[in-house]
Scaffold this active site. Structure first.
Site, short mmCIF file in Angstrom:
data_model
loop_
_atom_site.label_atom_id
_atom_site.label_comp_id
_atom_site.label_asym_id
_atom_site.label_seq_id
_atom_site.Cartn_x
_atom_site.Cartn_y
_atom_site.Cartn_z
N LYS A 1 0.79 -1.14 -0.14
CA LYS A 1 -0.08 0.07 -0.14
C LYS A 1 0.77 1.06 -0.07
CE LYS A 1 -3.90 -2.25 2.23
NZ LYS A 1 -4.63 -2.57 3.51
N GLN B 1 -4.83 -1.26 9.48
CA GLN B 1 -4.89 -2.74 9.08
C GLN B 1 -5.53 -3.77 10.03
OE1 GLN B 1 -3.50 -3.15 5.93
NE2 GLN B 1 -4.45 -5.41 6.51
N ASP C 1 -11.44 2.88 3.90
CA ASP C 1 -11.94 1.58 3.91
C ASP C 1 -13.16 1.45 3.84
OD1 ASP C 1 -9.89 -0.78 3.91
OD2 ASP C 1 -9.57 -0.19 6.04
#
Ligand code: NAD
Length: 291
Positions: free
Chosen positions: A54, A98, A121
């Site tokens: 990422k 995460q 997200d």
């Protein structure tokens, strides 16, 4: 006729190219690039790889990358404090924590503390609600990527009978919401669904997000259907090695489907590309810029 193979790597590269162009335009108009902060707690090997990828792709498209690697024993309070700091930091437009988080941390509490406008997200309840009522929002990355891939097979998804297998908050449910927004007629199947093969056979568009290797078989597929395989399952391969397979028995289903995504190289590469796209969208939402 053999199915069209939808190449997720190539489509993800197209999405990243577009993001890089958007970032250039933002730098020209606003003087600085959008920033994405990624928080990793602990040593989960898969998470470490995701976070590394990422960060690398964030920099590649010209955005600012902020990485926070915290030890597994970091307290919930410390993580909450970091998220609040990132919420207040004007250089940070997207925040991603995460998952999975260590067991002593309440993941829901952490995710719900992220400013919804920075929630790249798309997991915050505010964004879930905005998605279902059709407002502009940040949509979870994997369903967004899956919908983009489906649209590579047909110009419009409007009116298609779509079946989504799986009802998780991160894939199945937002996938159903997105397809409804595309004017599909949506059925959500799950572990308690009766006659799953029969339900799947009604699908012009079948999305499998289950986590069971090669669950979907050839005779579950309506001839010509679009098949999007979200599953990522590691199974024993040849010579004592392991390999990745999806939730769809790819070889046999490709004989019947009209279009199909492979695993690996289908939905997987789309997820990070859509995360970068979401960071640009987050920047625009925060600055009041229209799409
Ligand atoms: P999950 O375990 O949270 O949800 C699985 C869903 O499948 C549940 O809703 C359950 O009802 C349903 N299910 C379980 N057994 C079933 C059965 N026998 N028949 C029908 N439905 C059944 O999983 P998830 O987080 O939604 O992930 C699903 C898959 O997608 C996993 O393989 C995961 O690794 C993969 N995934 C891929 C990406 C990506 O970037 N490509 C991202 C997220 C998840």
């Amino acid at each position: 006729m053999a199915a069209q193979i939808i190449d997720g790597k190539a489509v993800a590269a197209e999405v990243r190219k577009q993001v890089a162009e958007d970032v250039k335009a933002i730098v020209a108009s606003h003087g600085s690039a959008p920033g994405l902060a990624v928080v990793l707690v602990g040593e989960d090997p898969a998470s470490k790889v995701y976070v590394k990828n990422k960060a690398a792709q964030t920099v590649e498209v010209g955005m600012q990358s902020f990485e926070y690697k915290l030890p597994a024993e970091t307290s919930e309070h410390e993580i909450l404090t970091l998220v609040q700091r990132l919420n207040a930091n004007p250089n940070v437009n997207g925040i991603l924590v995460q998952l999975p988080l260590p067991k002593h941390v309440n993941a829901e509490k952490i995710l719900n503390t992220i400013d919804p406008d920075k929630d790249v997200d798309g997991f915050h309840p505010t964004n879930v609600g905005r998605l279902w009522i059709g407002e502009r929002t940040l949509v979870p990355c994997t369903p967004t990527g899956s919908a983009i891939l489906a649209k590579k097979a047909v110009p419009s998804l409007q009116g298609l009978n779509a079946v989504v297998i799986g009802r998780s908050n991160i894939v199945g449910k937002p996938m159903a919401a997105l397809l409804l927004r595309e004017s599909c007629t949506v059925t959500v199947a799950h572990s308690k669904t009766k006659d799953l093969p029969g339900v799947c056979r009604t699908a012009d568009l079948l999305v499998a997000a289950v986590g069971i290797p090669e669950l979907v078989k050839k005779d579950w597929i309506k001839p010509g259907a679009i098949v999007i395989d979200v599953g990522i399952n590691r199974v024993p391969g040849e010579n004592g090695k392991t390999k990745l397979v999806g939730d769809v028995a790819y070889d046999e289903c490709a004989e019947v489907a009209g279009a199909i995504t492979p695993v690996p190289g289908g939905v997987g590469p789309m997820t990070i590309a859509c995360l970068l796209q979401n960071t640009v969208t987050a920047f625009k939402i925060q600055k009041g810029i229209k799409d």
